[in-house]
Design an enzyme around this catalytic site. Sequence first.
Site, PDB file in Angstrom:
ATOM      1  N   HIS A 171      -1.516   5.990  16.443  1.00 59.80           N
ATOM      2  CA  HIS A 171      -0.366   6.499  17.035  1.00 59.80           C
ATOM      3  C   HIS A 171       0.273   5.617  18.418  1.00 59.80           C
ATOM      4  O   HIS A 171       1.324   5.547  18.466  1.00 59.80           O
ATOM      5  CB  HIS A 171      -0.480   7.825  17.467  1.00 59.80           C
ATOM      6  CG  HIS A 171      -0.691   8.895  16.230  1.00 59.80           C
ATOM      7  ND1 HIS A 171       0.049   9.021  15.232  1.00 59.80           N
ATOM      8  CD2 HIS A 171      -1.802   9.730  16.038  1.00 59.80           C
ATOM      9  CE1 HIS A 171      -0.539   9.800  14.260  1.00 59.80           C
ATOM     10  NE2 HIS A 171      -1.447  10.414  14.583  1.00 59.80           N
ATOM     11  N   HIS A 186      -7.875   6.510  14.670  1.00 57.43           N
ATOM     12  CA  HIS A 186      -6.612   7.226  14.043  1.00 57.43           C
ATOM     13  C   HIS A 186      -5.760   7.186  15.572  1.00 57.43           C
ATOM     14  O   HIS A 186      -4.390   7.185  15.080  1.00 57.43           O
ATOM     15  CB  HIS A 186      -6.958   8.588  13.478  1.00 57.43           C
ATOM     16  CG  HIS A 186      -5.783   9.542  13.330  1.00 57.43           C
ATOM     17  ND1 HIS A 186      -5.464   9.721  11.989  1.00 57.43           N
ATOM     18  CD2 HIS A 186      -4.906  10.132  13.863  1.00 57.43           C
ATOM     19  CE1 HIS A 186      -4.573  10.447  12.065  1.00 57.43           C
ATOM     20  NE2 HIS A 186      -4.352  10.873  13.207  1.00 57.43           N
ATOM     21  N   GLU A 187      -6.053   7.726  16.529  1.00 58.15           N
ATOM     22  CA  GLU A 187      -5.233   7.835  17.836  1.00 58.15           C
ATOM     23  C   GLU A 187      -4.592   6.709  18.083  1.00 58.15           C
ATOM     24  O   GLU A 187      -3.590   6.451  18.593  1.00 58.15           O
ATOM     25  CB  GLU A 187      -5.906   8.762  18.826  1.00 58.15           C
ATOM     26  CG  GLU A 187      -6.122  10.186  18.427  1.00 58.15           C
ATOM     27  CD  GLU A 187      -5.061  11.213  18.000  1.00 58.15           C
ATOM     28  OE1 GLU A 187      -4.043  10.935  18.532  1.00 58.15           O
ATOM     29  OE2 GLU A 187      -5.267  11.767  17.136  1.00 58.15           O
ATOM     30  N   ASP A 243     -33.704  -4.163 -26.095  1.00 57.70           N
ATOM     31  CA  ASP A 243     -34.057  -5.672 -26.374  1.00 57.70           C
ATOM     32  C   ASP A 243     -33.377  -6.197 -27.519  1.00 57.70           C
ATOM     33  O   ASP A 243     -33.695  -7.106 -28.276  1.00 57.70           O
ATOM     34  CB  ASP A 243     -35.500  -6.113 -26.373  1.00 57.70           C
ATOM     35  CG  ASP A 243     -36.306  -5.959 -25.088  1.00 57.70           C
ATOM     36  OD1 ASP A 243     -35.735  -5.876 -24.248  1.00 57.70           O
ATOM     37  OD2 ASP A 243     -37.412  -5.621 -25.299  1.00 57.70           O
TER      38      ASP A 243
END
Length: 407
Positions: free
Chosen positions: A25, A21-22, A207
Amino acid sequence: MMLILGIALFALCLLLSIAWHECGHMWAAQATGMKVRRYFVGFGPKIWSFRRGETEYGLKAIPLGGFCDIAGMTTYDELAPEDESRAMYRQKPWKRLVVLFAGPLQNFILAFILIVGLAIFAGLPNLTEALPAKIGATQCVAPVQTYDVKGNLTSPKCTGGGPAADAGLRDGDKIVAIDGQPVSDWDDVTSLLKNATGAVAISYERDGVTSTTTMQPIQADISTINENGNPEHTYKPMVGIGPAAVPWKQYNVVTAFGGAAVFTGQLIGKTWDALLQMPSKVSALWHAITGGSRGADTPTSVVGASVIGGQAADHGAWSFFFFLLASINLFLGLFNLIPLLPLDGGHMAVVGYEKLRDRIRAMRGRAAGGPVDYMKLMPPTYAVIAVMGAYMILAVLADIINPIKVF
């Protein structure tokens, strides 16, 4: 031993998800001309670092997340004279929005990659399809059942086939009608059986042949211990059947991307619904901590998620392991887009406010205003941090005292 390794592996995957996630950025800031001074995984004392270009990369001692230090995120950030023009708060709104959105976008990308992998190697469930009216298992039924305050069956253990098995029903049978009323999914089955008081006629397909049998539900005495330690009795008709799981759809390398895209959209919708329900789950978490049963739909913390992931690894359920990791990444992405500081969505809301304000000022023939004073936003920011911290502590306590049981 595998349980411990699985817990550690899932916790590491969560840490890497936050680091990823970082990275979003950081890469977006570097691509738009901003200066990234530091990128670290973890918090607290520095363990190791190196410098490449103008950015210091490294690890810190407390593995509970990570951060990306972009020069000039606010006007209160100390800047070297040569970095003034590259301060984030001085950049065009679209650049700032790109940088802020890039973090959650990384979580969405990682979740999609994991889902594509699941589609190819394990298949994907249909999240919009109800459980079919198909028997997945038959089991015995104890006429008297006692549960502790956490909802665990304590006594007695039952033997035999149970009403459904005794009536000739088998795993894989598809129930088509109960007492002459057609059923289409498992919700219909439970709805028609929960009020049964006598013998029940079950029409089923096996069946390709449809047959009818009669079974006699057992009116089980269910004894549960309430919060005061006293038993409470209820009576339920039970027949000893469980539903078959919705079959997972298999994909190949060509079709996996389309299937994963549809599935990701469905999962985002369900994750968003769960996010909206989080405030209403506070009482359920408190109930679980103070002795009540723990619902499978109550929020879990990093601790609880890691334990569940470890259990999945211990049981060899790797598809569930990666499905859980993908779900958490979607949650992280959506959660960070909530327009509240200190989340990414809160910073994006500030940028949007500045843009709208300046447009209104321009319409009135006035000059653009300056950057928002973040010091004035600190009281509500601290309030949000306090609420989120309290919620996290509540979830951690629930995961320790009364964990969710998946396996």
